[in-house]
Design a protein around this motif. Sequence first.
Motif, PDB file in Angstrom:
ATOM      1  N   GLY A  30       0.874  -1.215   0.048  1.00 57.97           N
ATOM      2  CA  GLY A  30       0.085  -0.048  -0.160  1.00 57.97           C
ATOM      3  C   GLY A  30       0.911   1.210   0.155  1.00 57.97           C
ATOM      4  O   GLY A  30       0.629   2.162  -0.878  1.00 57.97           O
ATOM      5  N   ALA A  31       1.951   1.361   0.769  1.00 59.68           N
ATOM      6  CA  ALA A  31       2.908   2.358   0.973  1.00 59.68           C
ATOM      7  C   ALA A  31       3.584   2.689  -0.506  1.00 59.68           C
ATOM      8  O   ALA A  31       3.581   3.779  -0.870  1.00 59.68           O
ATOM      9  CB  ALA A  31       3.826   2.247   1.803  1.00 59.68           C
ATOM     10  N   LEU A  32       3.997   1.477  -1.114  1.00 61.19           N
ATOM     11  CA  LEU A  32       4.609   1.827  -2.665  1.00 61.19           C
ATOM     12  C   LEU A  32       3.338   2.452  -3.486  1.00 61.19           C
ATOM     13  O   LEU A  32       3.899   3.387  -4.132  1.00 61.19           O
ATOM     14  CB  LEU A  32       5.078   0.378  -3.053  1.00 61.19           C
ATOM     15  CG  LEU A  32       6.169  -0.113  -2.687  1.00 61.19           C
ATOM     16  CD1 LEU A  32       6.663  -1.425  -3.088  1.00 61.19           C
ATOM     17  CD2 LEU A  32       7.406   0.833  -3.153  1.00 61.19           C
ATOM     18  N   PHE A  33       2.109   1.497  -3.609  1.00 57.73           N
ATOM     19  CA  PHE A  33       1.234   2.270  -4.492  1.00 57.73           C
ATOM     20  C   PHE A  33       0.978   3.892  -4.129  1.00 57.73           C
ATOM     21  O   PHE A  33       0.781   4.437  -4.814  1.00 57.73           O
ATOM     22  CB  PHE A  33       0.075   1.446  -4.426  1.00 57.73           C
ATOM     23  CG  PHE A  33       0.033   0.361  -5.204  1.00 57.73           C
ATOM     24  CD1 PHE A  33       1.242   0.029  -5.763  1.00 57.73           C
ATOM     25  CD2 PHE A  33      -0.939  -0.702  -5.164  1.00 57.73           C
ATOM     26  CE1 PHE A  33       1.533  -1.185  -6.438  1.00 57.73           C
ATOM     27  CE2 PHE A  33      -0.722  -1.714  -5.833  1.00 57.73           C
ATOM     28  CZ  PHE A  33       0.275  -2.236  -6.458  1.00 57.73           C
ATOM     29  N   ALA A  34       1.193   4.095  -2.770  1.00 60.24           N
ATOM     30  CA  ALA A  34       0.763   5.528  -2.374  1.00 60.24           C
ATOM     31  C   ALA A  34       1.905   6.309  -3.062  1.00 60.24           C
ATOM     32  O   ALA A  34       1.821   7.445  -3.271  1.00 60.24           O
ATOM     33  CB  ALA A  34       0.656   5.566  -0.820  1.00 60.24           C
ATOM     34  N   PHE A  35       3.303   5.821  -2.985  1.00 53.83           N
ATOM     35  CA  PHE A  35       4.198   6.696  -3.540  1.00 53.83           C
ATOM     36  C   PHE A  35       3.763   7.032  -4.634  1.00 53.83           C
ATOM     37  O   PHE A  35       4.198   8.081  -5.270  1.00 53.83           O
ATOM     38  CB  PHE A  35       5.574   6.035  -3.086  1.00 53.83           C
ATOM     39  CG  PHE A  35       6.885   6.682  -3.199  1.00 53.83           C
ATOM     40  CD1 PHE A  35       7.480   7.299  -2.469  1.00 53.83           C
ATOM     41  CD2 PHE A  35       7.391   6.771  -4.803  1.00 53.83           C
ATOM     42  CE1 PHE A  35       8.677   8.168  -2.671  1.00 53.83           C
ATOM     43  CE2 PHE A  35       8.620   7.451  -4.961  1.00 53.83           C
ATOM     44  CZ  PHE A  35       8.847   8.355  -3.937  1.00 53.83           C
ATOM     45  N   ILE A  36       3.903   5.791  -5.517  1.00 53.46           N
ATOM     46  CA  ILE A  36       3.914   5.970  -6.928  1.00 53.46           C
ATOM     47  C   ILE A  36       2.524   6.885  -7.544  1.00 53.46           C
ATOM     48  O   ILE A  36       2.745   7.872  -8.075  1.00 53.46           O
ATOM     49  CB  ILE A  36       3.444   4.761  -7.644  1.00 53.46           C
ATOM     50  CG1 ILE A  36       4.760   3.727  -7.387  1.00 53.46           C
ATOM     51  CG2 ILE A  36       3.168   4.644  -9.185  1.00 53.46           C
ATOM     52  CD1 ILE A  36       4.443   2.338  -7.945  1.00 53.46           C
ATOM     53  N   THR A  37       1.379   6.821  -6.668  1.00 54.78           N
ATOM     54  CA  THR A  37       0.419   7.591  -6.998  1.00 54.78           C
ATOM     55  C   THR A  37       0.813   9.317  -6.852  1.00 54.78           C
ATOM     56  O   THR A  37       0.512  10.150  -7.676  1.00 54.78           O
ATOM     57  CB  THR A  37      -0.878   7.400  -6.015  1.00 54.78           C
ATOM     58  OG1 THR A  37      -1.286   6.176  -6.098  1.00 54.78           O
ATOM     59  CG2 THR A  37      -1.781   8.076  -6.594  1.00 54.78           C
ATOM     60  N   SER A  38       1.401   9.552  -5.697  1.00 56.01           N
ATOM     61  CA  SER A  38       1.743  10.898  -5.734  1.00 56.01           C
ATOM     62  C   SER A  38       3.079  11.188  -6.638  1.00 56.01           C
ATOM     63  O   SER A  38       2.899  12.410  -7.115  1.00 56.01           O
ATOM     64  CB  SER A  38       2.421  11.066  -4.151  1.00 56.01           C
ATOM     65  OG  SER A  38       3.008  12.493  -4.038  1.00 56.01           O
ATOM     66  N   PHE A  39       3.925  10.611  -6.648  1.00 57.23           N
ATOM     67  CA  PHE A  39       5.053  10.780  -7.629  1.00 57.23           C
ATOM     68  C   PHE A  39       4.554  11.220  -9.017  1.00 57.23           C
ATOM     69  O   PHE A  39       5.140  12.066  -9.831  1.00 57.23           O
ATOM     70  CB  PHE A  39       6.252   9.452  -7.571  1.00 57.23           C
ATOM     71  CG  PHE A  39       7.354   9.975  -8.127  1.00 57.23           C
ATOM     72  CD1 PHE A  39       8.206  11.047  -7.365  1.00 57.23           C
ATOM     73  CD2 PHE A  39       7.704   9.453  -9.276  1.00 57.23           C
ATOM     74  CE1 PHE A  39       9.444  11.036  -7.930  1.00 57.23           C
ATOM     75  CE2 PHE A  39       8.994  10.021  -9.879  1.00 57.23           C
ATOM     76  CZ  PHE A  39       9.815  10.620  -9.284  1.00 57.23           C
ATOM     77  N   ASP A  40       3.445  10.224  -9.454  1.00 54.04           N
ATOM     78  CA  ASP A  40       3.132  10.469 -10.827  1.00 54.04           C
ATOM     79  C   ASP A  40       2.015  11.618 -11.135  1.00 54.04           C
ATOM     80  O   ASP A  40       1.599  11.726 -12.187  1.00 54.04           O
ATOM     81  CB  ASP A  40       2.654   8.980 -11.392  1.00 54.04           C
ATOM     82  CG  ASP A  40       3.647   8.301 -11.927  1.00 54.04           C
ATOM     83  OD1 ASP A  40       4.721   8.756 -11.872  1.00 54.04           O
ATOM     84  OD2 ASP A  40       3.408   6.987 -12.063  1.00 54.04           O
ATOM     85  N   GLU A  41       1.459  11.998 -10.023  1.00 50.09           N
ATOM     86  CA  GLU A  41       0.108  12.784 -10.032  1.00 50.09           C
ATOM     87  C   GLU A  41       0.374  14.260 -10.675  1.00 50.09           C
ATOM     88  O   GLU A  41       1.236  14.932 -10.280  1.00 50.09           O
ATOM     89  CB  GLU A  41      -0.270  13.022  -8.631  1.00 50.09           C
ATOM     90  CG  GLU A  41      -1.620  13.324  -8.446  1.00 50.09           C
ATOM     91  CD  GLU A  41      -2.188  14.836  -9.000  1.00 50.09           C
ATOM     92  OE1 GLU A  41      -3.262  14.692  -9.717  1.00 50.09           O
ATOM     93  OE2 GLU A  41      -1.422  15.688  -9.136  1.00 50.09           O
ATOM     94  N   LEU A  42      -0.472  14.404 -11.467  1.00 50.22           N
ATOM     95  CA  LEU A  42      -0.273  15.642 -12.613  1.00 50.22           C
ATOM     96  C   LEU A  42      -1.341  16.574 -12.250  1.00 50.22           C
ATOM     97  O   LEU A  42      -1.383  17.898 -11.957  1.00 50.22           O
ATOM     98  CB  LEU A  42      -0.098  15.389 -13.833  1.00 50.22           C
ATOM     99  CG  LEU A  42      -0.185  16.574 -14.846  1.00 50.22           C
ATOM    100  CD1 LEU A  42       0.865  17.423 -14.451  1.00 50.22           C
ATOM    101  CD2 LEU A  42      -0.104  16.208 -16.238  1.00 50.22           C
ATOM    102  N   ILE A  43      -2.926  16.049 -12.453  1.00 52.76           N
ATOM    103  CA  ILE A  43      -3.761  16.955 -12.478  1.00 52.76           C
ATOM    104  C   ILE A  43      -4.000  17.775 -11.295  1.00 52.76           C
ATOM    105  O   ILE A  43      -4.175  19.195 -11.599  1.00 52.76           O
ATOM    106  CB  ILE A  43      -5.001  16.291 -12.668  1.00 52.76           C
ATOM    107  CG1 ILE A  43      -5.084  15.090 -13.999  1.00 52.76           C
ATOM    108  CG2 ILE A  43      -6.396  17.222 -12.997  1.00 52.76           C
ATOM    109  CD1 ILE A  43      -6.429  14.300 -14.220  1.00 52.76           C
ATOM    110  N   VAL A  44      -3.897  17.229  -9.995  1.00 51.46           N
ATOM    111  CA  VAL A  44      -4.055  18.081  -8.842  1.00 51.46           C
ATOM    112  C   VAL A  44      -3.068  19.059  -8.805  1.00 51.46           C
ATOM    113  O   VAL A  44      -2.976  20.525  -8.317  1.00 51.46           O
ATOM    114  CB  VAL A  44      -3.953  17.291  -7.580  1.00 51.46           C
ATOM    115  CG1 VAL A  44      -3.887  18.212  -6.647  1.00 51.46           C
ATOM    116  CG2 VAL A  44      -5.459  16.426  -7.673  1.00 51.46           C
ATOM    117  N   ALA A  45      -1.657  18.798  -9.306  1.00 51.27           N
ATOM    118  CA  ALA A  45      -0.525  19.619  -9.382  1.00 51.27           C
ATOM    119  C   ALA A  45      -0.697  20.813 -10.212  1.00 51.27           C
ATOM    120  O   ALA A  45      -0.199  21.888 -10.036  1.00 51.27           O
ATOM    121  CB  ALA A  45       0.966  18.819  -9.503  1.00 51.27           C
ATOM    122  N   LEU A  46      -1.370  20.424 -11.257  1.00 51.87           N
ATOM    123  CA  LEU A  46      -1.682  21.436 -12.308  1.00 51.87           C
ATOM    124  C   LEU A  46      -2.160  22.843 -11.746  1.00 51.87           C
ATOM    125  O   LEU A  46      -1.909  23.983 -11.915  1.00 51.87           O
ATOM    126  CB  LEU A  46      -2.599  21.024 -13.514  1.00 51.87           C
ATOM    127  CG  LEU A  46      -1.706  20.023 -14.430  1.00 51.87           C
ATOM    128  CD1 LEU A  46      -2.804  19.848 -15.625  1.00 51.87           C
ATOM    129  CD2 LEU A  46      -0.493  21.095 -15.281  1.00 51.87           C
TER     130      LEU A  46
END
Lengths: 258, 370, 301
Positions: free
Chosen positions: A189-205
């Motif tokens: 779960g922690a790994l998926f959380a990491f990838i989710t945040s690391f790849d996230e774009l729309i909110v970051a926009l």
Amino acid sequence: MKNRPPLLLLTSLVLLFLALPIVLIVTVSFSSAVYLTFPPPAFGLRWYRAYLGSADWLASTWLSLAVAAATVALATILGTLAALGLTRLPRAVRTAAAALILSPLIVPGIVVAIGIYYAFSRWGLIGSPVGLVLAHTCLAVPFVVTSVSASLANFDRRLEQAARSLGATPWGAFRQVTLPLIRPGVLVGALFAFITSFDELIVALFLSGSGAVTLPRRMWDDLRFAIDPTIAAVSTLTIVFTALLLGGAHVLRQRTAR
Amino acid sequence: MDGGLAPLAAARVGRGASVSLVDLEKRFEGVGAVRGISLEVASGEFLTLLGPSGSGKTTTLMMIAGFETPSGGDIAIDRQSVVGVPPHRRNIGMVFQNYALFPHLTVAENIAFPLKQRGVDRATRAARVVEALQLVRLPGYEARYPRQLSGGQQQRVALARAIVFQPRLLLMDEPLGALDKQLRESLQLEMRRLHADLGITFVYVTHDQEEALTMSDRIAVVNEGRIAQLGRPEELYDRPCDRFVASFLGESNFLTGTVRGMEAGVVVADCAGAVLRAVAPQGLAVGSAVTLSTRPERMRFDGVSGAAEGNRLRTTVTEAVFAGERCRYLLRAEDGTMLVLKEPSSATTRRRAVGEVAEITWPVADTVVV
Amino acid sequence: MRSVPALGVPVGTLRVLPVRAWNIRALVAGPALLVGPLLLFMAAFYGYPVLAMLARSVTDPHPTLANFAQLAGDGVFLHVFGNTLRTALVVTIGTLLLGYPVALALSRMRPTAATITLTLVLLPFWTSVLVRSYAWMVLLGRRGLINEALRALDIIQTPLKLLNTSFAVDIAMVHILLPYMILPIASVMRQIDPSLPRAAAGMGATPWGAFRQVILPLSMPGALAGTLLVFVLSLGFYITPALVGGPRDLMLSQLIAQQVDLLNWPYAACLSVTLLGATLVLLAATQVLPGVRGAFRLGSR
């Protein structure tokens, strides 16, 4: 049943279609040419050097790693506790709570992003890594909850009872028996959380502003101006990085399955 | 042994705890799973709760262990009420169905677990683990993981883990349920031996009547949340109090009829076209309906050696099955009642053929009113 | 038995527990303390923001449904909505046509081949949408791989306009969403008893007949799950159409982002409600359909 040649051919073509763009990106990243030409005239590390020589790219990389790390910490703690509680809630309450917790998987990204932008701009959280961490935690938590819940579903509650009957306190039983046995689920779960945040774009926009430009956000900005092979180098690095993390997750899953 | 730790296997009178259940009840969402169980388990006794699944026997055990809270009534261990005491402070050993061994710990770590919770130092823990493994005849298995053990071995480790901290009461929930018949039988004997060696109180839950008969000092037959009958194995077998106990504990023939009269603790009744007698503890009114019960292996064909006088019935053989150590006959009485008769097999006894008319006899002492 | 001889105490004096209070506290208090922090966190930083934003659709400038009424006559909205549905439909059909054969082949492979295939399917699955959209920009650009290849082969003289078209959006989205089609179908096919097609063959069915009469109907729940999943995810796509799509053929998400840039919150909220509503209606349909629910455990991005 055997696969017949036409089916195998079609399957191979589809797999090629799936793999080709990624292979292409990796190849282009090693190109020596200034423009995107294919096949590249020669190979080199020019674009990796460009990446490593750019303070902006590196700053965004560190920011993304830091935001992802903070997201993992928050999402894993909150998500693991929630997963432990969910299994013990009465059915109706559990369904309602799970609906809220898992809904970021379903609600379209743009709706989540502008909603968060709408509120966070009033709270002064635009251009701040804190805002990104808070938002990313909400997006990442469903992965932690589903992963931990899955390992709890395989967990025999009698083991906890056995620990209690042998003299362990409730906390002792959790620490010595439950936690070690669900640990792989927590880590996945922690790994998926990491990838989710690391790849996230729309909110970051919407949230990055000018003060908190994450790596995907900087890639996006660059893509709008010119297709520069530096992005291919960055993409390749993120692909490798993600693949390594997923390889880790896979090993953990195998261990859980044992 | 030094440090105040006596060897595990040192039988002492009064070492076991007594258990009292008083009007114990448990309701799940309004439905009664346990509906008023009262029971006294003496110190050092081997008591079995025997019943079909859903009878409330496991719920009762879980309440003694502290995993379920009673909806009513009281539980006392050594005359101290334990309701409200959390499971980890009850100091009760427990062997779970499917053992509940910790898969991430070795055999030694599993067995040392309760000692660690009690702050026993490392050296003493190791010594006690060795001793416990010897007691369950599994020495040298310290470093294995549970998944590397067979079912029978896992069972022994679970047992070792439950007794290593010297509880005065051991609870067992269908501990042999997952094992094959042969292994079950040898472990039954070992469980008896362990009970004798340790001298502590055992409360054992099973749905297997043979297991209950073999091991227990006393059996409580549980049905629909209540105790149907409580007694020594032979009492229950020879004198079942009702139709449920008679059919759940072994096989029984039931003959219905009308009371004709009483003769000094024996009832005389018209049953299946004959006059039959049965042991009756209390008087029954003439003309009232009555059901008599007899075990199939207590009946004999007339004229065969070992046939006792007493009750006598004329029947027709409708089915004959040879089953190794015994022959099993299905007989029809003249009024149509079906009976089972089990005859020890022997090369010298004549087999009855289907359709043959045969007189059967059995002792009055082996006939009870249910 | 009304008293316990060994205890010598009448039953009434023994403690009987207050049942209700105990049970409810034990059942709910502990779990609530565990789940509570996350629920509060998500309510504050996700639930409230999204709902407050959506509320603008009916509260601005005063409580009204007029904003929604206007949508029906809004040419821009109708064009974008139509384009969104068209894209979702094309992408769904495309992924189904390409994904089903892969899932079928996957279910019949030996373990090693199946692992390799699954890895090839999953690798793009976990590559970020941004990177994959970028790859399609490289492939489809004026000087991209496809145009260069066609020119080198002398099939065309001037480069084709591939990028910034709805064709580019369709193909890139098919590429990105293909795993979401393959995985549910493959998971359903794995559960089909392999002796069933053999039994059909034993009763005289041709391989095609066995497929059509046994495998195809039994794999329908997976295909249905994949179809709905891909369609729902397509509706909300933003990054890919923004990067490879044309300026005229906007998707709903792009229109929403545009309106937010113009600070036209009531309109953006209205569009968000529409998008979310369409998503939820489709998902509600999946809850009713048998055999589909489990396939949604995959999650989505």
